[in-house]
Write a protein that holds these residues in place. Structure first.
Motif, PDB file in Angstrom:
ATOM      1  N   SER A  58      -4.913  16.927 -16.765  1.00 37.95           N
ATOM      2  CA  SER A  58      -4.193  15.946 -15.939  1.00 37.95           C
ATOM      3  C   SER A  58      -5.169  14.849 -15.539  1.00 37.95           C
ATOM      4  N   GLY A  59      -4.637  13.799 -14.928  1.00 42.87           N
ATOM      5  CA  GLY A  59      -5.505  12.755 -14.396  1.00 42.87           C
ATOM      6  C   GLY A  59      -6.426  13.313 -13.321  1.00 42.87           C
ATOM      7  N   LEU A  60      -5.876  14.176 -12.470  1.00 41.65           N
ATOM      8  CA  LEU A  60      -6.713  14.741 -11.402  1.00 41.65           C
ATOM      9  C   LEU A  60      -7.757  15.705 -11.947  1.00 41.65           C
TER      10      LEU A  60
ATOM     11  N   PHE B 244       5.279   6.939 -12.838  1.00 43.38           N
ATOM     12  CA  PHE B 244       5.631   5.580 -13.282  1.00 43.38           C
ATOM     13  C   PHE B 244       5.177   5.384 -14.717  1.00 43.38           C
TER      14      PHE B 244
ATOM     15  N   ASN C 160      -2.681   1.713  -6.827  1.00 41.58           N
ATOM     16  CA  ASN C 160      -1.392   2.391  -6.712  1.00 41.58           C
ATOM     17  C   ASN C 160      -1.270   2.898  -5.283  1.00 41.58           C
TER      18      ASN C 160
ATOM     19  N   TYR D 119      -4.883   5.444  -5.242  1.00 43.22           N
ATOM     20  CA  TYR D 119      -4.091   6.670  -5.356  1.00 43.22           C
ATOM     21  C   TYR D 119      -4.553   7.719  -4.334  1.00 43.22           C
TER      22      TYR D 119
ATOM     23  N   GLU E 171     -10.163   1.069  -8.211  1.00 49.51           N
ATOM     24  CA  GLU E 171      -8.884   1.247  -8.898  1.00 49.51           C
ATOM     25  C   GLU E 171      -8.242  -0.126  -8.885  1.00 49.51           C
TER      26      GLU E 171
ATOM     27  N   ASP F 183     -10.536   3.589 -11.873  1.00 50.56           N
ATOM     28  CA  ASP F 183      -9.282   4.238 -12.242  1.00 50.56           C
ATOM     29  C   ASP F 183      -8.385   3.148 -12.827  1.00 50.56           C
TER      30      ASP F 183
ATOM     31  N   THR G 186      -0.593  10.557 -17.976  1.00 48.62           N
ATOM     32  CA  THR G 186       0.763  10.930 -17.572  1.00 48.62           C
ATOM     33  C   THR G 186       1.668   9.703 -17.452  1.00 48.62           C
ATOM     34  N   LYS G 187       1.083   8.582 -17.042  1.00 51.91           N
ATOM     35  CA  LYS G 187       1.862   7.400 -16.693  1.00 51.91           C
ATOM     36  C   LYS G 187       2.087   6.534 -17.943  1.00 51.91           C
TER      37      LYS G 187
ATOM     38  N   SER H 108      -4.918   8.376 -15.767  1.00 52.76           N
ATOM     39  CA  SER H 108      -3.868   9.389 -15.845  1.00 52.76           C
ATOM     40  C   SER H 108      -2.981   9.010 -17.020  1.00 52.76           C
TER      41      SER H 108
HETATM   42  C1  LIG Z   1      -0.990   9.672 -11.141  1.00 54.98           C
HETATM   43  C2  LIG Z   1      -2.323   9.097 -10.873  1.00 54.98           C
HETATM   44  C3  LIG Z   1      -3.472   9.890 -10.925  1.00 54.98           C
HETATM   45  C4  LIG Z   1      -3.418  11.382 -11.140  1.00 54.98           C
HETATM   46  O1  LIG Z   1      -2.962  11.711 -12.408  1.00 54.98           O
HETATM   47  P1  LIG Z   1      -2.164  13.070 -12.750  1.00 54.98           P
HETATM   48  O2  LIG Z   1      -1.969  12.969 -14.212  1.00 54.98           O
HETATM   49  O3  LIG Z   1      -0.905  13.056 -11.941  1.00 54.98           O
HETATM   50  O4  LIG Z   1      -3.060  14.198 -12.334  1.00 54.98           O
HETATM   51  C5  LIG Z   1      -4.696   9.270 -10.735  1.00 54.98           C
HETATM   52  N1  LIG Z   1      -4.793   7.951 -10.476  1.00 54.98           N
HETATM   53  C6  LIG Z   1      -3.703   7.162 -10.405  1.00 54.98           C
HETATM   54  C7  LIG Z   1      -3.865   5.705 -10.113  1.00 54.98           C
HETATM   55  C8  LIG Z   1      -2.437   7.708 -10.593  1.00 54.98           C
HETATM   56  O5  LIG Z   1      -1.365   6.914 -10.499  1.00 54.98           O
END
Ligand SMILES: *Cc1c(COP(=O)(O)O)cnc(C)c1O
Length: 369
Positions: free
Chosen positions: A64-66, A313, A136, A90, A132, A161, A185-186, A183
């Motif tokens: 994950s991002g975290l 997002f 966010n 974040y 960052e 970030d 994920t986004k 991340s």
């Molecule tokens: C979502 C997010 C993260 C964390 O990422 P995950 O994939 O949810 O663990 C870190 N930094 C920013 C700016 C984010 O939006």
């Protein structure tokens, strides 16, 4: 993906997914590319090559991002104990850094547009500068080149970030960052079906240290997730261009609306700096505050038909949420963070206006109902 010509007949047009917990091996495993699945997997590496290519760097992917930022804190925190993290970025990263406080990491949320304050803090001891941009959820733009100069003068590793912009819109390593956390994920994967993260760097030592922490920390990406992210990244440039256009257009709609008190978007708050750092677009996000605070913001989010309520997002479908519903988030109570998808702008505009009218009611000039 672009490695080698792979022109021979029978080669699959798309890379395989390697679902394997171990790879056949005998003898000294350190001499082998793959032995146990926690240490390496060809599908992750396919994704890492692609991410590396986008930034001319080496990428390490995580669960994950975290997980990516946690590994980075463990590595950089060995020598630098003061974390000068953007106070409006974040909130999860700040909460995560708090977990390392008992091990000596000092969390120092700082305004990254206040260079005087940063200079003072950097002078007080070995620090990590963790920016960052855009942040966010407030979408403030940090001057990455200037921040990297500050960090370098004080021997502080400079982390950016880059989740909201992605490597398609902004390349912090070119502006002096030592490493970039994303991340995936986004927007990077972009289809709301994956949790994944990465760190990219041009520092070979840091890259190796991150891989060691990933192996021993165990927060490895799943091969299927890596494959999905790889597939998403193939269209990243197209998606984020359209999303950026939609978000910028919706920012103008919001700024002209009588029920809207504030619009947070780089095109409005810092167009010059943002245009220099992100010449191809400002990303999918626009945040705003409406008259009537949290209750009105909740009505806005509940009043849409197309824009989906929910966190996260960057997906192809538009979504939004009132951000302060999360404990620990420092955004204003009434702030709504909207992520523009790739839908036709006219449909999005109509849905946004419908939701705003829904929240405003007749007393604020909306049509009511
Ligand atoms: C979502 C997010 C993260 C964390 O990422 P995950 O994939 O949810 O663990 C870190 N930094 C920013 C700016 C984010 O939006």
């Amino acid at each position: 993906m672009q490695e080698g010509p792979a022109q021979s007949p029978g080669t699959p047009s798309s890379p395989p997914i390697h679902l394997a917990s171990f790879f056949l091996s005998q003898g000294d495993p350190s001499a082998m590319a793959y032995a146990y699945g926690r240490a390496g997997n060809p599908t992750w590496e396919e994704l890492e090559r692609e991410l590396g290519r986008l930034e001319d760097a080496q990428a390490t992917t995580f669960a994950s991002g975290l997980a990516a930022s946690f590994a980075l804190l463990l590595v950089l925190g060995r020598t630098h104990r003061r974390l000068l993290i953007a106070d409006d970025g974040y909130y999860g990263t700040r909460k995560q850094a708090g977990l390392l406080a008992p091990f000596g990491l000092e969390l120092l949320p700082t305004d990254h547009t206040d260079f005087g304050a940063l200079e003072r803090e950097l002078g007080r001891g070995p620090s990590i500068l963790w920016s960052e941009s855009p942040t966010n959820p407030r979408l403030r733009v940090h001057d990455l080149e200037r921040l990297s100069g500050l960090a370098r003068r004080h021997g502080a590793p400079f982390v950016v970030d880059n989740t909201t912009a992605t490597a398609a819109l902004q390349r912090p390593l070119d502006l002096g960052a030592d490493c970039v956390v994303t991340s995936l994920t986004k927007s990077a994967s972009g289809h709301s079906d994956v949790i994944l993260g990465s760190v990219t760097t041009r520092d070979g030592k840091l890259h190796q240290a991150l891989r060691e922490v990933r192996n021993l920390g165990g927060a490895i990406p799943g091969p299927l997730e890596a494959w999905l992210a790889l597939r998403g990244i193939r269209t990243l440039a197209l998606r984020i261009e359209r999303q950026s256009q939609n978000a910028s257009a919706l920012a103008r709609v919001l700024a002209a609306h009588p029920a809207v008190l504030a619009v947070h978007h780089p095109s409005i708050t810092d167009p010059k700096l943002a245009g220099r750092q992100m010449p191809r677009g400002f990303g999918p996000l626009v945040s705003f505050e409406v008259q009537g605070g949290a209750a009105a913001a909740d009505r806005v989010v509940g009043g849409a038909r197309l824009i989906r309520p929910g966190t996260s997002f960057g997906g192809v479908e538009s979504s939004w949420e009132r951000r302060a519903r999360w404990a620990g988030e420092s955004a204003p109570e009434g702030l709504v963070r909207l992520s523009a998808g790739i839908e036709p702008l006219e449909e999005l505009r109509a849905d946004l206006l419908r939701a705003l009218a829904h929240a405003a009611g007749p007393q604020l000039g909306g049509p009511g109902a």
